[in-house]
Design a protein around this motif. Structure first.
Motif, PDB file in Angstrom:
ATOM      1  N   LYS A   1      32.715   1.423  13.459  1.00  0.00           N
ATOM      2  CA  LYS A   1      32.986   1.900  14.827  1.00  0.00           C
ATOM      3  C   LYS A   1      33.739   3.226  14.820  1.00  0.00           C
ATOM      4  CE  LYS A   1      37.009  -1.214  15.324  1.00  0.00           C
ATOM      5  NZ  LYS A   1      37.513  -2.384  16.055  1.00  0.00           N
TER       6      LYS A   1
ATOM      7  N   ASN B   1      32.607   6.817  16.682  1.00  0.00           N
ATOM      8  CA  ASN B   1      33.484   7.688  17.468  1.00  0.00           C
ATOM      9  C   ASN B   1      33.507   9.103  16.906  1.00  0.00           C
ATOM     10  OD1 ASN B   1      34.229   5.769  19.360  1.00  0.00           O
ATOM     11  ND2 ASN B   1      35.997   5.063  18.181  1.00  0.00           N
TER      12      ASN B   1
ATOM     13  N   ALA C   1      26.366  -2.714  17.172  1.00  0.00           N
ATOM     14  CA  ALA C   1      27.375  -1.737  17.567  1.00  0.00           C
ATOM     15  C   ALA C   1      26.916  -0.836  18.713  1.00  0.00           C
ATOM     16  CB  ALA C   1      27.753  -0.868  16.350  1.00  0.00           C
TER      17      ALA C   1
END
Length: 419
Positions: A73, A77, A118
């Motif tokens: 994750k 970002n 995700a």
């Protein structure tokens, strides 16, 4: 009769490793050659006596540790900083994050599973069509066989007896070409379907994403940098990546708990054990193929069809697209390399690196094409979209992949320029 046994076992859903091993035993038994029977165990274990194969479980372990440790994750970002503000921003983020994951995991199926969980819910929340969201995530899995590291490249290097590090380097330019074409597909589809305009993160958010994403970004740098500089072999880079993912997940992000390690190691052992068993079984099957002089007979037939290396590679792509539709990529690779590689090198003078990149990429397309299409079913199970709807949305990306394959078949220098 041996061919009949092979086909019956294959189409009665017997695991492919057993298909290969049992077919080889049948051939030896029917031949009455006791020397072959006595050599069977030696060939079985000899197929996995390669230091390079250690990279497979280690890259699998690195991927598991990254997912459990929260590195995935943070990479997503980090991608937001680079492409998040364009129209269709989340689609670009999905692709860039897949490129980063491809530089770590090396397994298309694992990458599709992880990135579907995700990315697809986030894209759906922002108004993207679910099948398109699943399709772009699945398309990102096509990058895993050519952006280093790649488990298929490891296996091809062992089968073709070429340096695995050089196979990884050979995949860099093709991986960038295909990524560019995927970006172009997303851009054109964004104009047609008017996908939501993305938002650039604020300065504070961007700084936070950068600082938190840099440790995770060190993993692909560690892998590729170690290989390119010659400071580490692919196997050593995989070990370093696993160690780095463990330390970052535990002590930097603090998402990874030591209590999770048993489950991580168990999954890695099961998945890598299946691959190694398949390689061992294919070793004896390939031995039978060579003993029967199948490569020589195939070379004679192909030589009668064409003398042009480009046409030969296009024929290989067409054949392997069909093979990849019904066989797992690793199993297909083990079956076709002993037959086709000698023809490519001796008959047409094709570089093993060009041949390896073309073959590996073609076989992984089978992961996303019916009737088997394991990648389609993985994406479907993770997102709830039907496999057929994902496949329809995936067609522009498959077309871009075919364009890449034609380019790589035409210009071998695109593969070998960094070697």
């Amino acid at each position: 009769m041996t061919l009949v046994v092979f086909l019956v076992l294959l189409f009665t859903a017997v695991p492919i490793a057993l298909v290969l091993a049992l077919t080889a035993i049948w051939y030896i038994g029917s031949s009455g050659n006791t020397v072959l029977f006595e050599s069977y165990p030696q060939q079985l274990f000899g197929a996995i006596e390669s230091y390079g194969l250690l990279a497979i479980p280690l890259f699998m372990l690195a991927g598991e540790l990254m997912n459990e440790g929260g590195l995935t994750k943070r990479l997503i970002n980090l991608a937001r900083i680079l492409v998040g503000g364009f129209r269709g921003g989340l689609a670009y983020i999905n692709l860039v994050a897949n490129m980063m994951m491809a530089a770590i995991m090396g397994s298309a199926a694992s990458q599709i599973a992880i990135m579907s969980r995700a990315m697809v819910p986030a894209m759906e929340k922002e108004g993207y069509d679910k099948p398109f969201s699943a399709a772009i995530t699945a398309a990102g899995g096509l990058l895993s066989p050519i952006i280093p590291p790649s488990m298929l490249f490891v296996l091809f290097g062992v089968l073709a007896q070429v340096p695995i590090a050089e196979m990884f380097i050979a995949g860099i330019i093709p991986g960038l070409i295909m990524s560019f074409l995927f970006f172009l597909v997303i851009s054109l589809m964004g104009l047609v379907h008017l996908y939501p305009k993305g938002e650039w993160p604020s300065r504070e958010q961007a700084l936070e994403y950068l600082l938190m994403g840099l440790p995770a970004g060190l993993i692909p740098v560690l892998i590729i940098g170690g290989i390119l500089t010659g400071l580490a072999t692919p196997t050593e880079s995989a070990a370093l990546a696993s160690l780095g993912a463990l330390l970052i997940g535990k002590f930097v992000y603090k998402d990874l708990q030591f209590s999770h390690l048993f489950g991580i190691l168990r999954r890695t052992a099961i998945n890598s054990g299946m691959v190694i068993l398949l390689i061992a079984a294919a070793g004896v099957f390939g031995w039978v193929i060579v003993f029967e002089e199948i490569p020589q007979n195939a070379a004679a037939w192909i030589a009668g069809q064409t003398s042009d290396p480009f046409v030969f590679l296009l024929m290989v792509v067409g054949i392997l697209l069909l093979v990849g539709m019904v066989l797992d990529g690793i199993a297909a690779l083990i079956l076709v390399v002993p037959i086709l590689l000698p023809i490519a090198q001796l008959q047409f003078g094709i570089s093993p690196y060009q041949f390896g990149v073309v073959v590996c990429l073609t076989l992984v397309m089978g992961l996303l094409t019916p009737p088997v299409g394991a990648g389609l079913f993985i994406a479907s199970s993770m997102t709830g979209s039907s496999p057929l709807s994902i496949f329809r949305a995936l067609l522009p990306f498959l077309l871009a992949t075919l364009v890449t394959l034609v380019l790589l078949s035409w210009k071998g220098s695109l593969v070998t320029m960094l070697l």
